[in-house]
Design a protein around this motif. Sequence first.
Motif, PDB file in Angstrom:
ATOM      1  N   SER A   1       0.866  -1.187   0.000  1.00 45.56           N
ATOM      2  CA  SER A   1       0.000   0.000   0.000  1.00 45.56           C
ATOM      3  C   SER A   1       0.897   1.230   0.000  1.00 45.56           C
ATOM      4  O   SER A   1       1.300   1.722   1.048  1.00 45.56           O
ATOM      5  N   LEU A   2       1.226   1.711  -1.182  1.00 49.86           N
ATOM      6  CA  LEU A   2       2.121   2.862  -1.320  1.00 49.86           C
ATOM      7  C   LEU A   2       1.341   4.075  -1.800  1.00 49.86           C
ATOM      8  O   LEU A   2       0.750   4.048  -2.882  1.00 49.86           O
ATOM      9  N   SER A   3       1.349   5.135  -1.003  1.00 52.00           N
ATOM     10  CA  SER A   3       0.642   6.357  -1.387  1.00 52.00           C
ATOM     11  C   SER A   3       1.445   7.182  -2.390  1.00 52.00           C
ATOM     12  O   SER A   3       0.908   8.076  -3.020  1.00 52.00           O
ATOM     13  N   GLN A   4       2.733   6.899  -2.491  1.00 53.45           N
ATOM     14  CA  GLN A   4       3.657   7.666  -3.337  1.00 53.45           C
ATOM     15  C   GLN A   4       3.825   9.093  -2.806  1.00 53.45           C
ATOM     16  O   GLN A   4       4.086  10.014  -3.578  1.00 53.45           O
ATOM     17  N   THR A   5       3.673   9.274  -1.504  1.00 52.74           N
ATOM     18  CA  THR A   5       3.884  10.578  -0.874  1.00 52.74           C
ATOM     19  C   THR A   5       5.123  10.513   0.007  1.00 52.74           C
ATOM     20  O   THR A   5       5.648   9.443   0.279  1.00 52.74           O
ATOM     21  N   ASN A   6       5.558  11.665   0.497  1.00 54.64           N
ATOM     22  CA  ASN A   6       6.777  11.703   1.308  1.00 54.64           C
ATOM     23  C   ASN A   6       6.521  11.379   2.782  1.00 54.64           C
ATOM     24  O   ASN A   6       7.359  11.666   3.625  1.00 54.64           O
ATOM     25  N   CYS A   7       5.403  10.778   3.088  1.00 53.67           N
ATOM     26  CA  CYS A   7       5.092  10.339   4.452  1.00 53.67           C
ATOM     27  C   CYS A   7       5.205   8.813   4.506  1.00 53.67           C
ATOM     28  O   CYS A   7       4.331   8.109   3.994  1.00 53.67           O
ATOM     29  N   SER A   8       6.277   8.316   5.114  1.00 52.44           N
ATOM     30  CA  SER A   8       6.497   6.874   5.125  1.00 52.44           C
ATOM     31  C   SER A   8       5.356   6.119   5.803  1.00 52.44           C
ATOM     32  O   SER A   8       5.109   4.959   5.490  1.00 52.44           O
ATOM     33  N   PHE A   9       4.634   6.765   6.686  1.00 50.02           N
ATOM     34  CA  PHE A   9       3.511   6.127   7.371  1.00 50.02           C
ATOM     35  C   PHE A   9       2.411   5.734   6.385  1.00 50.02           C
ATOM     36  O   PHE A   9       1.614   4.849   6.664  1.00 50.02           O
ATOM     37  N   PHE A  10       2.369   6.384   5.235  1.00 47.67           N
ATOM     38  CA  PHE A  10       1.389   6.048   4.204  1.00 47.67           C
ATOM     39  C   PHE A  10       2.003   5.239   3.056  1.00 47.67           C
ATOM     40  O   PHE A  10       1.402   5.101   1.997  1.00 47.67           O
ATOM     41  N   ASN A  11       3.188   4.737   3.274  1.00 45.78           N
ATOM     42  CA  ASN A  11       3.844   3.847   2.312  1.00 45.78           C
ATOM     43  C   ASN A  11       4.205   2.567   3.061  1.00 45.78           C
ATOM     44  O   ASN A  11       5.286   2.450   3.634  1.00 45.78           O
ATOM     45  N   MET A  12       3.267   1.620   3.084  1.00 48.70           N
ATOM     46  CA  MET A  12       3.417   0.417   3.901  1.00 48.70           C
ATOM     47  C   MET A  12       3.549  -0.839   3.044  1.00 48.70           C
ATOM     48  O   MET A  12       2.838  -1.009   2.052  1.00 48.70           O
ATOM     49  N   LEU A  13       4.451  -1.696   3.468  1.00 55.78           N
ATOM     50  CA  LEU A  13       4.622  -3.033   2.906  1.00 55.78           C
ATOM     51  C   LEU A  13       4.384  -3.988   4.077  1.00 55.78           C
ATOM     52  O   LEU A  13       5.141  -3.982   5.050  1.00 55.78           O
ATOM     53  N   VAL A  14       3.315  -4.762   4.016  1.00 53.94           N
ATOM     54  CA  VAL A  14       2.878  -5.562   5.156  1.00 53.94           C
ATOM     55  C   VAL A  14       3.071  -7.050   4.877  1.00 53.94           C
ATOM     56  O   VAL A  14       2.535  -7.572   3.893  1.00 53.94           O
ATOM     57  N   VAL A  15       3.832  -7.718   5.742  1.00 52.99           N
ATOM     58  CA  VAL A  15       3.930  -9.175   5.674  1.00 52.99           C
ATOM     59  C   VAL A  15       2.581  -9.693   6.161  1.00 52.99           C
ATOM     60  O   VAL A  15       2.201  -9.465   7.303  1.00 52.99           O
ATOM     61  N   ASP A  16       1.840 -10.353   5.257  1.00 48.66           N
ATOM     62  CA  ASP A  16       0.430 -10.637   5.546  1.00 48.66           C
ATOM     63  C   ASP A  16       0.112 -12.076   5.938  1.00 48.66           C
ATOM     64  O   ASP A  16      -1.030 -12.490   5.922  1.00 48.66           O
ATOM     65  N   ARG A  17       1.156 -12.836   6.297  1.00 49.20           N
ATOM     66  CA  ARG A  17       0.925 -14.211   6.729  1.00 49.20           C
ATOM     67  C   ARG A  17       2.152 -14.690   7.501  1.00 49.20           C
ATOM     68  O   ARG A  17       3.220 -14.083   7.412  1.00 49.20           O
ATOM     69  N   PRO A  18       2.018 -15.785   8.247  1.00 45.33           N
ATOM     70  CA  PRO A  18       3.188 -16.332   8.934  1.00 45.33           C
ATOM     71  C   PRO A  18       4.246 -16.796   7.929  1.00 45.33           C
ATOM     72  O   PRO A  18       3.920 -17.302   6.861  1.00 45.33           O
ATOM     73  N   ILE A  19       5.507 -16.610   8.281  1.00 48.62           N
ATOM     74  CA  ILE A  19       6.630 -17.000   7.431  1.00 48.62           C
ATOM     75  C   ILE A  19       7.291 -18.228   8.062  1.00 48.62           C
ATOM     76  O   ILE A  19       7.630 -18.216   9.240  1.00 48.62           O
ATOM     77  N   ASP A  20       7.478 -19.276   7.267  1.00 44.82           N
ATOM     78  CA  ASP A  20       7.925 -20.571   7.792  1.00 44.82           C
ATOM     79  C   ASP A  20       9.432 -20.714   7.985  1.00 44.82           C
ATOM     80  O   ASP A  20       9.866 -21.520   8.796  1.00 44.82           O
ATOM     81  N   SER A  21      10.230 -19.959   7.232  1.00 46.09           N
ATOM     82  CA  SER A  21      11.682 -20.181   7.315  1.00 46.09           C
ATOM     83  C   SER A  21      12.432 -18.884   7.049  1.00 46.09           C
ATOM     84  O   SER A  21      11.883 -17.931   6.483  1.00 46.09           O
ATOM     85  N   ALA A  22      13.705 -18.881   7.435  1.00 48.08           N
ATOM     86  CA  ALA A  22      14.547 -17.726   7.169  1.00 48.08           C
ATOM     87  C   ALA A  22      14.680 -17.491   5.662  1.00 48.08           C
ATOM     88  O   ALA A  22      14.666 -16.345   5.199  1.00 48.08           O
ATOM     89  N   ALA A  23      14.787 -18.560   4.887  1.00 44.15           N
ATOM     90  CA  ALA A  23      14.900 -18.423   3.427  1.00 44.15           C
ATOM     91  C   ALA A  23      13.650 -17.760   2.847  1.00 44.15           C
ATOM     92  O   ALA A  23      13.745 -16.884   1.977  1.00 44.15           O
ATOM     93  N   GLU A  24      12.490 -18.158   3.335  1.00 42.72           N
ATOM     94  CA  GLU A  24      11.247 -17.545   2.860  1.00 42.72           C
ATOM     95  C   GLU A  24      11.187 -16.069   3.258  1.00 42.72           C
ATOM     96  O   GLU A  24      10.756 -15.224   2.472  1.00 42.72           O
ATOM     97  N   LEU A  25      11.661 -15.754   4.465  1.00 43.30           N
ATOM     98  CA  LEU A  25      11.669 -14.354   4.909  1.00 43.30           C
ATOM     99  C   LEU A  25      12.601 -13.520   4.035  1.00 43.30           C
ATOM    100  O   LEU A  25      12.267 -12.389   3.675  1.00 43.30           O
TER     101      LEU A  25
END
Length: 132
Positions: free
Chosen positions: A37-61
């Motif tokens: 969800s990137l607003s393309q504005t200079n406010c990082s709070f409105f430019n978010m990249l959210v890990v949306d599920r559990p991650i099983d391994s370091a390689a996957e992360l």
Amino acid sequence: MTLATKDVVSSFVDAWDYMTGQYPGHLHARTPGLAVSLSQTNCSFFNMLVVDRPIDSAAELHGVFAEARRQDAQCPHDSMVVVCPEWLPDGAEAVLADHRMVHFMNMWGMCADQLLPPRRSPPALDFRLAAD
């Protein structure tokens, strides 16, 4: 991890999509493990990249963070990566260091598998039609 945690993260992503969708040129994308969800504005709070599920391994992360970097490259401003700590695999600290990720802020919410009954009865309400 509870189903409620997934619901909280999903609600968070939906809210950020709504807010960032108000900006011209915004970018919304879904990739395996990442909600963008990137607003393309200079406010990082409105430019978010959210890990949306559990991650099983370091390689996957590593893979999810590499995708976050690719998505972030489409925005000329700073962004934030949001990760639910209970979804991180063993060895996550080393992966975070490899990707030069640092803790910025705690985001919190409340979730529970069930609610306790109210401690007291609800108050009597008097509904009235307001007309000018």
